[in-house]
Design an enzyme around this catalytic site. Structure first.
Site, short mmCIF file in Angstrom:
data_model
loop_
_atom_site.label_atom_id
_atom_site.label_comp_id
_atom_site.label_asym_id
_atom_site.label_seq_id
_atom_site.Cartn_x
_atom_site.Cartn_y
_atom_site.Cartn_z
N LEU A 136 39.58 48.80 39.91
CA LEU A 136 38.36 48.16 40.40
C LEU A 136 38.64 47.07 41.42
CD1 LEU A 136 36.46 47.76 37.00
CD2 LEU A 136 36.44 49.70 38.59
N GLN A 171 41.97 44.37 43.49
CA GLN A 171 43.37 44.08 43.75
C GLN A 171 43.57 42.58 43.73
OE1 GLN A 171 43.23 46.20 47.56
NE2 GLN A 171 44.07 44.40 48.56
N VAL A 172 44.82 42.16 43.50
CA VAL A 172 45.14 40.75 43.31
C VAL A 172 46.13 40.30 44.38
CG1 VAL A 172 46.02 39.01 41.71
CG2 VAL A 172 44.78 41.00 40.83
N ASP A 210 42.44 46.19 26.77
CA ASP A 210 43.08 46.87 27.89
C ASP A 210 44.52 46.39 28.09
OD1 ASP A 210 43.18 48.72 29.90
OD2 ASP A 210 42.14 47.51 31.39
#
Length: 532
Positions: free
Chosen positions: A171, A173-174, A320
């Site tokens: 969903l 990106q970092v 998760d």
């Protein structure tokens, strides 16, 4: 005729993976046979085209299974060889579907890669790429989203912004960045088109699931669609994720080895999340642990302690824990620290369910068949309690009822026995998952991911993890008993049972420890010497 009928569960095994846990990721290859090296930066297909690709992939997979295996003896060597080949071809078809589609389905792929005790290894190994590679947005899209959500130019917020992301997920990106006050932060930015594609993808999965259920009533996978539809809107709201992070940090503030990055609310919105940057290696990175003198058994033990506390005691569960969301490192004192990332998906268990689940696990650890049957029935499983126990523990029924799940680790023979029985029991598994309480579905996913991490770490701490679970279950059940007590002698009995329960666990812990093994060895030598 029977052979033809029994082939359909095999055909649908691949089709169901495609339709219900379908994966979509964009990437390209340099040459045939080489690993993926570049991720497509845009998810720009129309909804109709995306839906058509998914449907066509499911049709091709189903047709491949049916035509390849039709009329063959299921016990023959040829059947096994062709089955492996069609598994691999089908897994590649899913992977190639990823070359065009993108977004939400990667979470399903990550789940598939954790089910190495349940799904064919061809699927599991092919899908493991999604733990490390995912769609990557262009910097133009990243800056545009930042400016839209923060209301100012990114240059006014960050003195440095690394253009190469440190992580890409389904969903978002970092990126690593630095604020003007000198603080290093992690900036999570949602992919621009993900909202639009999520809606299309969910309806596509729902359509395919209903089509499979209509054609083959024994397959019930609507629960997966329902859970995805319920949880995804929460995961797409990064303010919700920030609140989850703060809540879990508060609940587990006494857990000294847990690190939850601080949220910077001033620069956080629905599509942008700015948090304290934390160094560390992925929880399954054996090389990183060796370089930093971190013992994999200690990592496994602490991870087990954390999730046992979440599931059995507090009921607030991070759902998760795939390797990309859990880091390990050493703190300033040299102690091993677990860094928990991505707080978008949590499960709040009800007290009634949590206590029932505790009692079930106590029965599983004690090999108490009557207890397993009783508490499984209370959870809605009914006559499938044996299969349910095998799914929860990833152990064979023989081990659960005789050897004990806390005595010996899973052998290769047992793992193969479990995998080989999946095709036979796939319809029962689908029925079981359709029966259980909805809050149990995410717990099952969490268990699968944690077991996958343990297998990646090659740990020998299986017995220790069950001891930790036992202590947490005793605490949780005792707390509930004290709340239900209306007299002093009831409370006294509950506290005495609590002490006795912990004493038993301690005695067993000594028994399975190195000290216990040494004592048993010496005792055996004494017996031998007496007889000689």
């Amino acid at each position: 005729m029977m052979t033809k009928v029994r082939l359909w569960p095999v055909c649908l095994r691949g089709a169901v993976v495609a339709s219900c846990c379908g994966v979509s990721l964009a990437f390209c290859r340099e040459d045939e046979g080489q690993s993926f090296i570049k991720i497509n930066s845009r998810l720009n297909s129309s909804g109709l085209v995306r839906c058509g690709r998914a449907v066509w992939t499911v049709v091709k997979i189903s047709f491949d299974y049916k035509t390849t295996l039709m009329g063959l003896d299921r016990n023959s060597e040829k059947y096994s060889r062709l089955m492996s080949e069609v598994h691999l071809r089908s897994a590649v078809k899913l992977r190639d579907l990823c070359a065009i589609n993108g977004g939400v389905y990667i979470k399903g792929a990550q789940y598939i890669s954790a089910l190495d005790y349940l799904l064919p290894m061809e699927y599991v190994e092919t899908m493991k790429v999604f733990h490390n590679e995912a769609p990557q947005s262009t910097m133009a899209d990243i800056y545009r989203t930042l400016e839209e959500d923060l209301g100012v130019s990114p240059d006014e917020v960050f003195s440095r912004f690394d253009v190469v992301p440190i992580g890409c997920a389904s969903l978002a990106q970092v990126h690593k960045a630095m604020l003007h006050d000198g603080r290093t932060v992690a900036v999570k930015v949602q992919h621009r088109d993900v909202q639009e594609h999520v809606t299309v993808d969910i309806y596509t999965i729902e359509l395919l699931s209903k089509a499979v259920a209509w054609a083959f009533p024994e397959f019930k996978f609507t629960w997966l669609v329902d859970e995805t539809k319920r949880n995804l809107p929460l995961e797409l709201d990064f303010t919700h994720e920030g609140k989850n992070a703060e809540k879990v940090a508060k609940i587990f503030n006494s857990c000294t080895f847990l690190k939850v990055p601080e949220v910077l609310w001033k620069w956080t919105s629905r599509r942008v999340l700015v948090m304290e940057f934390c160094e560390g290696g992925k929880v399954d990175d054996i090389e990183f642990m060796q370089d930093h003198e971190i013992m994999s058994d200690e990592v496994s033990r602490k991870l087990g302690e954390l999730y046992s506390e979440m599931i059995f005691v507090t009921g607030y569960v991070h759902c998760d824990p795939h390797p990309g969301n859990v880091l390990v490192r050493k703190d300033c004192k040299g102690s091993v620290e677990i860094v928990l990332l991505d707080h978008g998906l949590y499960n709040q268990l009800t007290d009634e369910f949590r206590v029932q689940y505790c009692k079930l696990w106590q029965s599983l650890i004690a090999s108490d068949v009557e207890g397993i049957k009783k508490y499984s029935t209370e959870l809605g499983v009914g006559d499938l309690y044996g299969l349910f126990a095998c799914m929860l523990t990833a152990r064979s029924w023989n081990v659960i009822t005789s050897d004990g799940i806390d005595n010996e680790p899973v052998t290769d023979q047992e793992a193969e026995e479990i995998r080989s029985g999946v095709a036979e029991y796939l319809t029962h598994i689908a029925d079981l998952l359709d029966r259980v309480p909805r809050q149990l579905l995410l717990i099952l996913k969490t268990n699968d991911l944690l077991r996958s991490i343990d297998r990646q770490l090659h740990t020998s701490a299986a017995a220790q993890s069950f001891l930790t679970m036992s202590r947490c279950c005793i605490r949780a059940v005792t707390k509930q008993r004290l709340q239900d007590c209306d007299s002093w002698h009831c409370r006294l009995k509950a506290r005495l049972d609590f002490v006795i329960g912990h004493l038993r666990v301690t005695c067993y812990q000594i028994y399975v420890s190195n000290v216990g093994r040494t004592f048993r060895y010496l005792l055996a030598l004494i017996r031998v010497s007496r007889w000689s």
